[in-house]
Write an enzyme that holds these catalytic residues in place. Structure first.
Site, PDB file in Angstrom:
ATOM      1  N   CYS A 386       0.834  -1.203   0.000  1.00 25.70           N
ATOM      2  CA  CYS A 386       0.000   0.000   0.000  1.00 25.70           C
ATOM      3  C   CYS A 386       0.874   1.260   0.000  1.00 25.70           C
ATOM      4  O   CYS A 386       1.495   1.530  -1.020  1.00 25.70           O
ATOM      5  CB  CYS A 386      -0.999  -0.052   1.152  1.00 25.70           C
ATOM      6  SG  CYS A 386      -2.510   0.833   0.719  1.00 25.70           S
ATOM      7  N   HIS A 515      -3.683  -5.107   0.439  1.00 22.14           N
ATOM      8  CA  HIS A 515      -3.115  -5.621   1.696  1.00 22.14           C
ATOM      9  C   HIS A 515      -3.151  -7.150   1.715  1.00 22.14           C
ATOM     10  O   HIS A 515      -4.073  -7.736   2.282  1.00 22.14           O
ATOM     11  CB  HIS A 515      -3.912  -5.081   2.889  1.00 22.14           C
ATOM     12  CG  HIS A 515      -3.709  -3.635   3.122  1.00 22.14           C
ATOM     13  ND1 HIS A 515      -2.724  -3.149   3.971  1.00 22.14           N
ATOM     14  CD2 HIS A 515      -4.349  -2.549   2.633  1.00 22.14           C
ATOM     15  CE1 HIS A 515      -2.776  -1.821   3.984  1.00 22.14           C
ATOM     16  NE2 HIS A 515      -3.754  -1.435   3.178  1.00 22.14           N
ATOM     17  N   GLU A 517      -1.483  -9.155   3.461  1.00 23.66           N
ATOM     18  CA  GLU A 517      -1.341  -9.704   4.824  1.00 23.66           C
ATOM     19  C   GLU A 517      -2.685 -10.058   5.439  1.00 23.66           C
ATOM     20  O   GLU A 517      -2.773 -10.932   6.300  1.00 23.66           O
ATOM     21  CB  GLU A 517      -0.569  -8.715   5.712  1.00 23.66           C
ATOM     22  CG  GLU A 517      -1.311  -7.459   6.168  1.00 23.66           C
ATOM     23  CD  GLU A 517      -1.301  -6.315   5.154  1.00 23.66           C
ATOM     24  OE1 GLU A 517      -1.049  -6.569   3.951  1.00 23.66           O
ATOM     25  OE2 GLU A 517      -1.583  -5.167   5.554  1.00 23.66           O
TER      26      GLU A 517
HETATM   27  N1  GLN Z   1      -2.104   6.593   2.698  1.00 23.50           N
HETATM   28  C1  GLN Z   1      -2.184   5.838   1.491  1.00 23.50           C
HETATM   29  C2  GLN Z   1      -3.542   5.966   0.817  1.00 23.50           C
HETATM   30  O1  GLN Z   1      -4.505   6.329   1.458  1.00 23.50           O
HETATM   31  C3  GLN Z   1      -1.860   4.382   1.751  1.00 23.50           C
HETATM   32  C4  GLN Z   1      -2.821   3.706   2.664  1.00 23.50           C
HETATM   33  C5  GLN Z   1      -2.294   2.434   3.259  1.00 23.50           C
HETATM   34  O2  GLN Z   1      -1.084   2.225   3.307  1.00 23.50           O
HETATM   35  N2  GLN Z   1      -3.185   1.617   3.740  1.00 23.50           N
HETATM   36  O3  GLN Z   1      -3.664   5.708  -0.338  1.00 23.50           O
END
Ligand code: GLN
Length: 545
Positions: A386, A515, A517
């Protein structure tokens, strides 16, 4: 799994004396054992705080925000439930006092209560009961974990609901388990039962008699102590269990519970026969965690490093992938704010692989970008998740594609001329409220080419992964990235959103917008984590040749 029983049975799990006793792992472990006895099981978490969900809470306060397929932002205990039971949970599995009150007050504003005075009992408790029964009939066992500690002001409506359900249902259909603490006082060489007595007294003041007591303790409880606790707490002696710390891994807890006959006692109390149990795969999994052949060092770069629970699912995914690779994964949590041009070589030099983690906001981001530069140039296996993937895009833009002022819109600098390779998603541009408004939950992703790290891991071209973000790769820069040797290994099915980026000439360089994970499970792990750990292990073996 098909239901065995004609109707659902409920097991409540409450906690006393102190928090952090491991109610989540206890619930997950019990759920797993019942499932392995052939019953269908689900677990619901009820949190007494007033936030509607933990999505707006800092991970350093509350730990990681877990996300379900249907986009609920939940307590991290749901992660334990999914990892232990190998099932996917939903919005219906997670409830907070905030949601309950919100629902009741919204109904009141609509006039649904027809002139009545709206009260905690019965209106709040009825709403809690409605939620507890959302799965009624769908599973043999519905485990209800009540967050917080007995005696907290905000837990009261939940305990009152539990009491009502015990009153309304047959005693074989509802069971109360209370997890408590028996401290060992070193100076006196004694285990102390008083805090447990107080906790159970508090529970009984709410009208709840525990059927089973699970006593967390450093030392095993002898027969005398169990008898004493039983007598003072009104619980049969053979229903007082000691729960000592698991040797080296939480995945041993179900095996310990099984050895102590906990699941058998539950079944017997609920009037059910003892059928066979299948746990050999789990035993193998635990043995591999305990006696791995290899050992590697992985850096987890983030800014919430003071509180490990902020990265709970990532840490667990490493354990799963480690077991599958027969390898202990030593994780070093490194604060990206401490990474500068001067410190980086020293901080990262012993690592066999590096994961740059998810996150929000400006703080610590430059350290993450420097990390990507270092691992890219030194051919160290890299996994970006992310924000970690977004940092990889910024680094590549700056240092490979020569856009020196590349940045993410999230970290926009006032009065600076910048190019946003990571920009706000179109459907986020008009979003005003912060709670529950990100791109959340499972979305399909197509893998664009078989010759990618992603395909080698998943072995399929269409995958589903969970998301939680507002920003995305800016398509304006796609051609430039491709010209510079970057592979877009995964996109949304319409090709619009970038989901996976890779550097094909690198040992293993994968950044994902989602994600992974959150979908790693005990025993089976997650394909990307498994292959990342494999690449890091190969890297380590090569270095030490
Ligand atoms: N802050 C980034 C976004 O909102 C990544 C979010 C995250 O790492 N879950 O796109």
């Amino acid at each position: 799994m098909k239901n065995k029983l004609t109707h659902s049975k409920y097991i409540f799990i409450t906690g006393g004396v102190i928090s952090s006793l491991g109610k989540g792992i206890t619930s997950a472990s019990l759920g797993y054992l019942l499932q392995q006895r052939g019953y269908s099981v689900t677990i619901q978490k009820f949190d007494p705080y007033l936030n509607v969900d933990p999505g707006t809470m800092s991970p350093t306060q509350h730990g990681e925000v877990f996300v379900t397929d249907d986009g609920a932002e939940t307590d991290l205990d749901l992660g334990h439930y999914e990892r232990f039971l190998g099932i996917s949970l939903h919005k219906k599995n997670t409830h907070s006092a905030g949601q309950v009150y919100f629902e009741v007050i919204s109904k009141e504003r609509k006039g649904s209560y027809l002139g009545k005075t709206v009260q905690v009992v019965p209106h709040i408790t009825n709403e809690i009961k409605r939620r507890i029964k959302l799965y009624d009939g769908e599973y043999d066992f519905i485990l209800i974990e009540i967050g917080g500690t007995v005696g907290d002001i905000e837990s009261m409506p939940f305990l009152e609901t539990q009491r009502q359900m015990c009153y309304e249902m047959s005693s074989q259909d509802v069971l109360n388990i209370h997890l408590t603490y028996v401290p060992y006082i070193k100076a006196a060489h004694e285990l102390k039962t008083k805090p447990t007595q107080h906790s159970v007294h508090t529970l009984m003041q709410y009208g709840i008699r525990p059927d089973i007591l699970l006593c967390r303790c450093e030392k095993k409880l002898n027969k005398d102590i169990k008898q004493k606790i039983g007598l003072f707490c009104n619980v049969e002696e053979n229903s007082v269990f000691d729960v000592t710390d698991a040797d080296s891994t939480i995945y041993e807890v179900p095996l310990n519970f099984y050895k102590s006959n906990l699941d058998a006692t539950i079944l017997q109390k609920m009037g059910l026969p003892l059928n066979n149990l299948e746990i050999t795969e789990w035993e193998k999994f635990v043995n591999k965690i305990k006696k791995p052949k290899y050992s590697i060092n992985i850096g987890l770069i983030g800014k919430y490093t003071d509180y490990e629970d902020s990265y709970k699912s990532i840490l667990e995914a490493f354990i799963h992938a480690g077991s599958i690779n027969n390898c202990k994964v030593n994780v070093q949590l490194i604060n990206s704010e401490d990474i500068t041009k001067d410190t980086i070589a020293d901080k990262l030099k012993d690592l066999d692989g590096v994961l740059v983690g998810p996150g929000f906001g400006n703080r610590g981001i430059e350290g993450k970008i420097l990390t990507v530069e270092y691992v890219r140039e030194n051919n160290i296996p890299f996994f970006g998740i992310c924000l970690g993937m977004q940092c990889a895009c910024i680094e590549i833009a700056r240092n490979v594609c020569n856009i020196k002022n590349a940045n993410t819109k999230e970290c926009q600098q006032e009065n600076e001329e910048e190019e946003y390779v990571i920009d706000l998603m179109d459907n986020q541009k008009n979003v005003k409220e912060k709670g529950g408004t990100m791109r959340l939950g499972a979305y399909p992703c197509k893998i664009t080419d078989k010759n990618t790290f992603a395909y080698k891991a998943y072995n399929q071209l269409e995958i589903q992964e969970r998301h939680r973000h507002r920003y995305e790769f800016n398509n304006k820069y796609r051609d430039l990235f491709i010209k510079n040797g970057i592979t877009f290994a995964g996109t949304s099915p319409d090709g619009n959103l970038i989901e996976i980026i890779e550097i094909p000439t690198h040992k293993w360089f994968v950044g994902v917008q989602f994600h992974p994970e959150l979908k790693s499970r005990a025993v089976t792990g997650h394909p990307l984590f498994i292959n990342f750990i494999k690449a890091a292990l190969e890297n380590s073996l090569e270095k030490n040749k």
